[in-house]
Design a protein around this motif. Structure first.
Motif, PDB file in Angstrom:
ATOM      1  N   ASP A  88      -5.583   8.334  -7.078  1.00 23.75           N
ATOM      2  CA  ASP A  88      -6.587   9.044  -6.515  1.00 23.75           C
ATOM      3  C   ASP A  88      -7.478   8.361  -5.389  1.00 23.75           C
ATOM      4  O   ASP A  88      -7.862   8.615  -4.547  1.00 23.75           O
ATOM      5  CB  ASP A  88      -7.459   9.735  -7.426  1.00 23.75           C
ATOM      6  CG  ASP A  88      -6.531  10.516  -8.400  1.00 23.75           C
ATOM      7  OD1 ASP A  88      -6.009  11.580  -8.005  1.00 23.75           O
ATOM      8  OD2 ASP A  88      -6.707  10.418  -9.567  1.00 23.75           O
TER       9      ASP A  88
ATOM     10  N   GLU B  90       2.738   4.959  -7.655  1.00 22.62           N
ATOM     11  CA  GLU B  90       1.734   5.500  -8.470  1.00 22.62           C
ATOM     12  C   GLU B  90       0.965   6.883  -8.480  1.00 22.62           C
ATOM     13  O   GLU B  90       0.230   7.227  -9.226  1.00 22.62           O
ATOM     14  CB  GLU B  90       0.837   4.173  -8.614  1.00 22.62           C
ATOM     15  CG  GLU B  90       1.434   2.930  -8.995  1.00 22.62           C
ATOM     16  CD  GLU B  90       1.962   2.878 -10.194  1.00 22.62           C
ATOM     17  OE1 GLU B  90       1.654   3.628 -11.157  1.00 22.62           O
ATOM     18  OE2 GLU B  90       2.781   1.588 -10.580  1.00 22.62           O
ATOM     19  N   GLN B  91       0.958   7.203  -7.027  1.00 26.42           N
ATOM     20  CA  GLN B  91       0.195   8.199  -6.539  1.00 26.42           C
ATOM     21  C   GLN B  91      -1.399   8.111  -6.982  1.00 26.42           C
ATOM     22  O   GLN B  91      -1.788   9.338  -8.035  1.00 26.42           O
ATOM     23  CB  GLN B  91       0.619   9.619  -6.902  1.00 26.42           C
ATOM     24  CG  GLN B  91       1.996   9.807  -6.443  1.00 26.42           C
ATOM     25  CD  GLN B  91       2.738  11.353  -6.774  1.00 26.42           C
ATOM     26  OE1 GLN B  91       2.292  12.022  -7.665  1.00 26.42           O
ATOM     27  NE2 GLN B  91       3.889  11.415  -6.031  1.00 26.42           N
TER      28      GLN B  91
ATOM     29  N   ILE C 149       2.611   1.663  -3.417  1.00 26.54           N
ATOM     30  CA  ILE C 149       1.629   2.033  -4.441  1.00 26.54           C
ATOM     31  C   ILE C 149       1.363   3.396  -4.172  1.00 26.54           C
ATOM     32  O   ILE C 149       1.351   4.398  -5.218  1.00 26.54           O
ATOM     33  CB  ILE C 149       0.532   1.132  -4.499  1.00 26.54           C
ATOM     34  CG1 ILE C 149       0.723  -0.269  -4.894  1.00 26.54           C
ATOM     35  CG2 ILE C 149      -0.508   1.773  -5.381  1.00 26.54           C
ATOM     36  CD1 ILE C 149      -0.573  -1.109  -4.529  1.00 26.54           C
ATOM     37  N   ARG C 150       1.177   4.086  -3.083  1.00 27.71           N
ATOM     38  CA  ARG C 150       0.781   5.426  -2.867  1.00 27.71           C
ATOM     39  C   ARG C 150       1.926   6.491  -3.403  1.00 27.71           C
ATOM     40  O   ARG C 150       1.508   7.256  -3.969  1.00 27.71           O
ATOM     41  CB  ARG C 150       0.473   5.634  -1.447  1.00 27.71           C
ATOM     42  CG  ARG C 150      -0.977   5.110  -0.885  1.00 27.71           C
ATOM     43  CD  ARG C 150      -1.967   6.147  -1.271  1.00 27.71           C
ATOM     44  NE  ARG C 150      -3.252   5.795  -1.037  1.00 27.71           N
ATOM     45  CZ  ARG C 150      -4.353   6.294  -1.425  1.00 27.71           C
ATOM     46  NH1 ARG C 150      -4.363   7.404  -2.439  1.00 27.71           N
ATOM     47  NH2 ARG C 150      -5.442   6.276  -0.897  1.00 27.71           N
ATOM     48  N   GLU C 151       3.251   5.972  -2.879  1.00 22.21           N
ATOM     49  CA  GLU C 151       4.400   6.545  -3.262  1.00 22.21           C
ATOM     50  C   GLU C 151       4.443   6.580  -4.880  1.00 22.21           C
ATOM     51  O   GLU C 151       4.885   7.852  -5.582  1.00 22.21           O
ATOM     52  CB  GLU C 151       5.546   6.088  -2.355  1.00 22.21           C
ATOM     53  CG  GLU C 151       6.698   7.194  -2.799  1.00 22.21           C
ATOM     54  CD  GLU C 151       7.799   6.776  -1.772  1.00 22.21           C
ATOM     55  OE1 GLU C 151       9.034   7.318  -2.182  1.00 22.21           O
ATOM     56  OE2 GLU C 151       7.823   5.914  -0.919  1.00 22.21           O
TER      57      GLU C 151
ATOM     58  N   ASP D 276      -8.456   3.072   0.873  1.00 19.61           N
ATOM     59  CA  ASP D 276      -9.674   3.832   0.827  1.00 19.61           C
ATOM     60  C   ASP D 276     -10.828   2.818   0.961  1.00 19.61           C
ATOM     61  O   ASP D 276     -11.810   3.252   1.712  1.00 19.61           O
ATOM     62  CB  ASP D 276      -9.726   4.567  -0.682  1.00 19.61           C
ATOM     63  CG  ASP D 276      -8.825   5.591  -0.670  1.00 19.61           C
ATOM     64  OD1 ASP D 276      -8.570   6.344   0.230  1.00 19.61           O
ATOM     65  OD2 ASP D 276      -8.107   5.723  -1.704  1.00 19.61           O
TER      66      ASP D 276
ATOM     67  N   THR E  84      -9.626  14.276  -4.874  1.00 14.64           N
ATOM     68  CA  THR E  84     -10.025  13.998  -3.763  1.00 14.64           C
ATOM     69  C   THR E  84     -11.148  13.236  -3.447  1.00 14.64           C
ATOM     70  O   THR E  84     -12.365  13.753  -4.052  1.00 14.64           O
ATOM     71  CB  THR E  84      -9.877  15.051  -2.729  1.00 14.64           C
ATOM     72  OG1 THR E  84      -8.472  15.675  -2.738  1.00 14.64           O
ATOM     73  CG2 THR E  84      -9.842  14.751  -1.104  1.00 14.64           C
TER      74      THR E  84
ATOM     75  N   VAL F 257       0.966  -1.150  -0.050  1.00 14.04           N
ATOM     76  CA  VAL F 257      -0.097  -0.156  -0.129  1.00 14.04           C
ATOM     77  C   VAL F 257       0.685   1.287  -0.078  1.00 14.04           C
ATOM     78  O   VAL F 257       0.674   2.118  -0.987  1.00 14.04           O
ATOM     79  CB  VAL F 257      -0.987   0.000   1.337  1.00 14.04           C
ATOM     80  CG1 VAL F 257      -1.649   1.382   1.288  1.00 14.04           C
ATOM     81  CG2 VAL F 257      -2.088  -1.094   1.022  1.00 14.04           C
ATOM     82  N   PRO F 258       1.743   1.400   0.983  1.00 16.32           N
ATOM     83  CA  PRO F 258       2.683   2.730   0.919  1.00 16.32           C
ATOM     84  C   PRO F 258       3.487   2.764  -0.390  1.00 16.32           C
ATOM     85  O   PRO F 258       3.654   3.755  -0.873  1.00 16.32           O
ATOM     86  CB  PRO F 258       3.398   2.726   2.141  1.00 16.32           C
ATOM     87  CG  PRO F 258       3.478   1.126   2.451  1.00 16.32           C
ATOM     88  CD  PRO F 258       2.070   0.543   2.082  1.00 16.32           C
TER      89      PRO F 258
ATOM     90  N   LEU G  15      -7.140   4.031  -3.708  1.00 14.83           N
ATOM     91  CA  LEU G  15      -6.487   2.847  -3.570  1.00 14.83           C
ATOM     92  C   LEU G  15      -7.603   1.785  -3.121  1.00 14.83           C
ATOM     93  O   LEU G  15      -8.093   1.962  -1.824  1.00 14.83           O
ATOM     94  CB  LEU G  15      -5.436   3.033  -2.667  1.00 14.83           C
ATOM     95  CG  LEU G  15      -4.539   1.964  -2.617  1.00 14.83           C
ATOM     96  CD1 LEU G  15      -3.040   2.201  -2.421  1.00 14.83           C
ATOM     97  CD2 LEU G  15      -4.752   0.807  -1.691  1.00 14.83           C
TER      98      LEU G  15
ATOM     99  N   GLY H 282      -3.797   4.506   4.010  1.00 12.47           N
ATOM    100  CA  GLY H 282      -3.561   4.502   2.778  1.00 12.47           C
ATOM    101  C   GLY H 282      -4.657   3.712   2.216  1.00 12.47           C
ATOM    102  O   GLY H 282      -4.968   3.859   0.731  1.00 12.47           O
TER     103      GLY H 282
END
Length: 526
Positions: free
Chosen positions: A193, A190-191, A186-188, A233, A278, A183-184, A195, A231
């Motif tokens: 909107d 791929e950024q 992918i967040r970092e 959703d 967002t 998860v972190p 997850l 992270g």
């Protein structure tokens, strides 16, 4: 010019278990279930929604007589469940534990013929440590510019249930720690909107209170995922066959029952702010398939296999002299029933073992009528289990009997009832075992762990350090149902025919079976 607000709709299924057609195979009655009806829902959504994602969360290809017949007779053709999902046009699928039931080749063929990826972050090649069946996650970039990440994980408890030859060379990494790593990343990297974690697993704790609802074995880790992994959703779940939606630590969670009875719908509202899109609102709902017409294209696609399945199911394979029907499943577990005696005899005949273990798999089991058809066989024994003969000590057997005895408890009037922990959050009637070849007494009035008052084999008390050969299905032999006393025990024989085949073969040798009962156990409360 890009609009300031947008919406995304996500439809998903889980635990379809081979239900393509809108019928119940046990009775052949019409039912509001299955992918043929769900296909209509998706087609309508594509016309009505600007931005739509469609996912499946696992346990797709096993569970109905249709799929049993396909595996026995039609594997030269595309897996029908995958064929339907290809026509529906799903965006991704996740591997469920029952995907392995038919063996590695059936699963490999299903994945190879899919027009969509199977995302699988924690099912790894044992040699390389890399994902075995597909990418760990995918990114979907929608026409409105919204980037959606979908990461897939599966309950890592599979080795506790599955035949070892079906999962050879595969490592099942811990689902929670796998998500914790991905998860972190992918967040970092791929950024995205949004997850979404699609998890073929369920919840180990009450969604509202956080109190544990089952022993923390690692089979279900959904609550921990929501609480401890920032992270995420949305967490799509399954495996437990529950109907639920809710919010845990601002993570939207959902689970849409089983057998294609329901599907999940998630609506996500987004606003384009300074740093990108967002999420401003997210809601989940479950829908039945009542009053939904079947997709005619899917019905036509399934026509040949369905007709062949129906012909196979209607074949008489044997006859019962007497009454082998079940109208009270609790009584059939408390008092020896002819149907249970029959299954034990099939297992002992196939294995040569003189002690056998089996279970009444669910409360819909009806036993056999006087003319037994394949429909009755596969309706009563819906899992493609094979048989294993283990060498157990007397102490192992007593421990297993004590484990089974926990299935019962007493109500306020001292009457024997099913322990509520075997009913919620998921019915687990299949985890109460009945034994043949030994005599034993269960006293529910005693505290758990001290309920077995007497056990003998061939008229002699069971010896704790004595060894005995016991036949059981492969799920139980691998410790399934938390029968840890069976794990790692010597395997004396491995019978690679599933129980449906063994029952049919038994009737070939014994066309008419007498509905007999040999009393060998007592369940009491005194």
């Amino acid at each position: 010019m890009q609009t300031n607000k947008t919406k995304l709709t996500l439809l998903y299924t889980s635990d379809i278990h081979g239900n393509a057609m809108p019928i119940l195979y046990g009775t052949n009655e019409a039912a509001d279930i299955g992918l043929a009806k769900y296909a209509t829902v998706v087609a309508q959504a594509r016309q009505q929604k600007d931005h739509l994602l469609v996912l499946d969360n696992g346990d797709l290809i096993q569970g109905t007589p249709l799929m049993t017949h396909y595996v026995k007779e039609y594997t030269d053709q595309i897996n029908p469940m995958v064929g339907i999902m290809n026509q529906i046009g799903i965006d991704a699928g996740v591997i469920g534990n029952h995907e392995f039931n038919f063996g590695s080749q059936v699963l490999a063929d299903a994945i190879a013929s899919s027009n969509y990826p199977w995302i699988s972050a924690n099912i790894l090649d044992e040699a390389t440590g890399k994902p075995e069946f597909g990418p760990p996650y995918i990114i979907k970039e929608l026409s409105n510019g919204v980037r959606v990440a979908i990461v897939g994980v599966t309950t890592h408890y599979i080795p506790n249930w599955e035949s070892p030859n079906h999962i050879q060379g595969i490592q099942f990494a811990d689902a929670f720690t796998t998500l914790q790593e991905w998860v972190p990343y992918i967040r970092e990297t791929e950024q995205p909107d949004i997850l979404i974690a699609s998890y073929h697993g369920g919840f180990e704790c009450d969604l509202e209170t956080g109190e544990p609802t089952e022993s923390l074995t690692g089979e279900n880790q959904g609550y921990q995922m929501c609480e401890e992994i920032p992270g995420i959703d949305i967490l799509l779940t399954g495996h437990q066959h529950r109907k639920l939606t809710g919010m845990i630590n601002d993570v939207l969670v959902i689970q849409p029952s089983n057998n294609g009875q329901m599907y999940g719908e998630i609506q996500i509202d987004l606003e384009n702010q300074k740093d990108g899109w967002t999420i401003i609102n997210k809601q989940a709902a479950l829908h039945t398939l009542e009053n939904v017409a079947s997709d005619t294209g899917i019905i036509h696609y399934m026509e040949e296999l369905e007709a062949s399945t129906q012909k196979w199911l209607d074949q008489p394979i044997g006859y019962i002299d007497g009454d082998m029907s079940i109208d009270d499943p609790l009584r059939a577990r408390i008092t020896k029933h002819p149907f249970i005696q029959f299954i034990q005899q099939v297992q002992m005949d196939a294995s040569g073992a003189d002690i056998s273990v089996t279970a009444l798999l669910n409360n819909n089991t009806t036993g056999f009528s006087n003319t037994v058809t394949m429909r009755e066989v596969v309706s009563n024994y819906m899992y493609p289990n094979t048989l294993v003969v283990l060498e157990l000590t007397g102490a192992d057997i007593k421990a297993a009997l004590e484990k089974s005895a926990k299935y019962f408890t007493l109500d306020e009037d001292g009457k024997i009832i099913v322990n509520p922990t075997y009913l919620t959050p998921k019915p687990q009637h299949y985890n109460y075992d009945i034994w043949e070849g030994i005599d034993y007494t269960i006293n529910i009035a005693n505290p758990p762990g001290s309920r077995i008052e007497y056990v003998s084999h061939h008229g002699k008390p069971l010896e704790n350090d004595g060894t005995y050969h016991v036949v059981m299905n492969n799920y139980r032999a691998s410790g399934g149902g938390n029968y840890d006393m069976f794990k790692g025990k010597p395997i004396m024989k491995d019978i690679q025919q599933d129980t449906v085949e063994l029952i049919a073969a038994y009737f070939e040798q014994h066309p008419t079976v007498k509905a007999d009962v040999g009393e060998n156990f007592v369940v009491k409360a005194e």
